[in-house]
Write an enzyme that holds these catalytic residues in place. Structure first.
Site, PDB file in Angstrom:
ATOM      1  N   HIS A   1       3.182   5.126  -3.339  1.00 56.89           N
ATOM      2  CA  HIS A   1       2.578   3.829  -3.510  1.00 56.89           C
ATOM      3  C   HIS A   1       3.293   2.541  -2.635  1.00 56.89           C
ATOM      4  O   HIS A   1       4.637   2.467  -2.563  1.00 56.89           O
ATOM      5  CB  HIS A   1       2.582   3.334  -4.990  1.00 56.89           C
ATOM      6  CG  HIS A   1       1.949   2.029  -5.324  1.00 56.89           C
ATOM      7  ND1 HIS A   1       2.795   0.818  -5.720  1.00 56.89           N
ATOM      8  CD2 HIS A   1       0.585   1.751  -5.062  1.00 56.89           C
ATOM      9  CE1 HIS A   1       1.998  -0.044  -5.847  1.00 56.89           C
ATOM     10  NE2 HIS A   1       0.684   0.518  -5.563  1.00 56.89           N
TER      11      HIS A   1
ATOM     12  N   HIS B   1       1.019  -5.997   1.392  1.00 56.37           N
ATOM     13  CA  HIS B   1       0.339  -6.184   0.157  1.00 56.37           C
ATOM     14  C   HIS B   1      -0.168  -7.322  -0.019  1.00 56.37           C
ATOM     15  O   HIS B   1      -1.743  -7.513  -0.460  1.00 56.37           O
ATOM     16  CB  HIS B   1       1.238  -5.894  -1.070  1.00 56.37           C
ATOM     17  CG  HIS B   1       0.601  -5.938  -2.313  1.00 56.37           C
ATOM     18  ND1 HIS B   1       0.333  -7.126  -3.032  1.00 56.37           N
ATOM     19  CD2 HIS B   1      -0.320  -5.168  -2.926  1.00 56.37           C
ATOM     20  CE1 HIS B   1      -0.241  -7.040  -4.293  1.00 56.37           C
ATOM     21  NE2 HIS B   1      -0.805  -5.670  -4.286  1.00 56.37           N
TER      22      HIS B   1
HETATM   23  O1  G3P Z   1      -4.453   1.089  -5.328  1.00 56.83           O
HETATM   24  C1  G3P Z   1      -3.819   0.934  -6.485  1.00 56.83           C
HETATM   25  C2  G3P Z   1      -2.768  -0.144  -6.765  1.00 56.83           C
HETATM   26  O2  G3P Z   1      -2.186  -0.292  -5.509  1.00 56.83           O
HETATM   27  C3  G3P Z   1      -3.705  -1.488  -6.865  1.00 56.83           C
HETATM   28  O3  G3P Z   1      -2.903  -2.439  -7.148  1.00 56.83           O
HETATM   29  O4  G3P Z   1      -1.685  -4.681  -6.659  1.00 56.83           O
HETATM   30  O5  G3P Z   1      -0.567  -2.697  -6.099  1.00 56.83           O
HETATM   31  O6  G3P Z   1      -2.399  -3.153  -4.806  1.00 56.83           O
HETATM   32  P1  G3P Z   1      -1.915  -3.153  -6.244  1.00 56.83           P
HETATM   33 CA    CA Z   2      -2.577  -1.311  -3.524  1.00 59.62          CA
END
Ligand code: G3P
Ligand code: CA
Length: 244
Positions: free
Chosen positions: A6, A48
């Site tokens: 992630h 992000h």
């Molecule tokens: O795509 C899954 C997750 O990354 C969504 O939340 O805020 O981390 O982009 P965020």
């Molecule tokens: Ca994300």
């Protein structure tokens, strides 16, 4: 169950930087997630937030900077473990690092209110510009208009449904929306990841991936309730624990 790096291995290196993606590959990750924005001069970049307040302590929006300006800003400034300079990478640089190792790539487009008009055509052209890339891609966005435009432009693109403020009560209408856009995946917050909800989403025909899972206890529970994937900032720890 997929363990999805992630924002790269963002527990160990500043999120969404080349360092974080290099590290994720080194750790053996095969599945990756990252967030996409666009600069003033039209370059797709990986970051992000829409602005640089949190990552760089700078009052500036990505959409208002040319890439030459953006690349001089340290987006590792927020990362206490190692704040040494890291720039916002271009999307293609990230792909150069992760694509050879990847079997699944989640392109999450940040485009609330269509702040980057035409980003859908631009990303589709990028996905088609490298052999095999389109087939590995799953595109998602919290912005439902963006997801709809992707579907209109490409009936074959794999889409994942994402929604802010989803709750168990809103799950049935959300599943209908996900069906209507022809999503194959349904991505949910860990807050909603309980056996009944996961079973309901799977019964509706979607693969379920859960964000963000950073401890072994949650990872094992996700495996037990049948999640198809978990997004994690610690892909190495999660892989060891679910494989054990
Ligand atoms: O795509 C899954 C997750 O990354 C969504 O939340 O805020 O981390 O982009 P965020
Ligand atoms: Ca994300």
């Amino acid at each position: 169950m997929k363990i999805i790096a992630h924002r790269g291995a963002s527990g160990y290196a500043p999120e969404n930087t080349l360092k974080a993606f290099e590290l994720a590959v080194k750790m053996g990750a095969r599945d990756f997630e990252f967030d996409i924005h666009r600069t003033k001069d039209g370059i797709l970049v990986v970051h992000h937030d829409y602005d640089l307040k949190r990552t760089a302590a700078k009052e500036a929006k990505i959409a208002e900077l040319a890439y030459e300006e953006l690349k001089k800003i340290n987006v590792a400034a927020h990362f206490a473990k190692n704040p040494s300079f890291q720039r916002t990478p271009r999307l293609e640089e990230v792909l150069d690092i992760i694509e050879p190792a990847a079997r699944w790539l989640n392109f999450e487009i940040k485009n609330d209110g269509n702040v980057y008009p035409g980003v859908e055509e631009q990303l589709l052209a990028f996905l088609r510009s490298k052999p095999g890339l389109f087939e590995k891609a799953v595109v998602s966005s919290f912005d439902q208009g963006t997801v709809r435009r992707f579907r209109e432009l490409s009936p074959e693109l794999r889409l994942a449904y994402l929604s802010h403020g989803l709750s168990a009560m809103l799950l049935t209408p959300a599943l209908k929306k996900a069906k209507a856009i022809g999503a194959v995946n349904f991505h949910i917050n860990l807050r909603l990841a309980f056996k009944l909800n996961v079973a309901k989403i799977k019964k509706a025909g979607f693969r379920v991936c859960v964000y963000t899972v950073n401890n072994s206890k949650d990872a094992l529970r996700m495996k037990e309730i049948g999640a198809d994937g978990i997004f994690s900032n610690y892909p190495d720890i999660m892989t060891r624990c679910v494989d054990a």
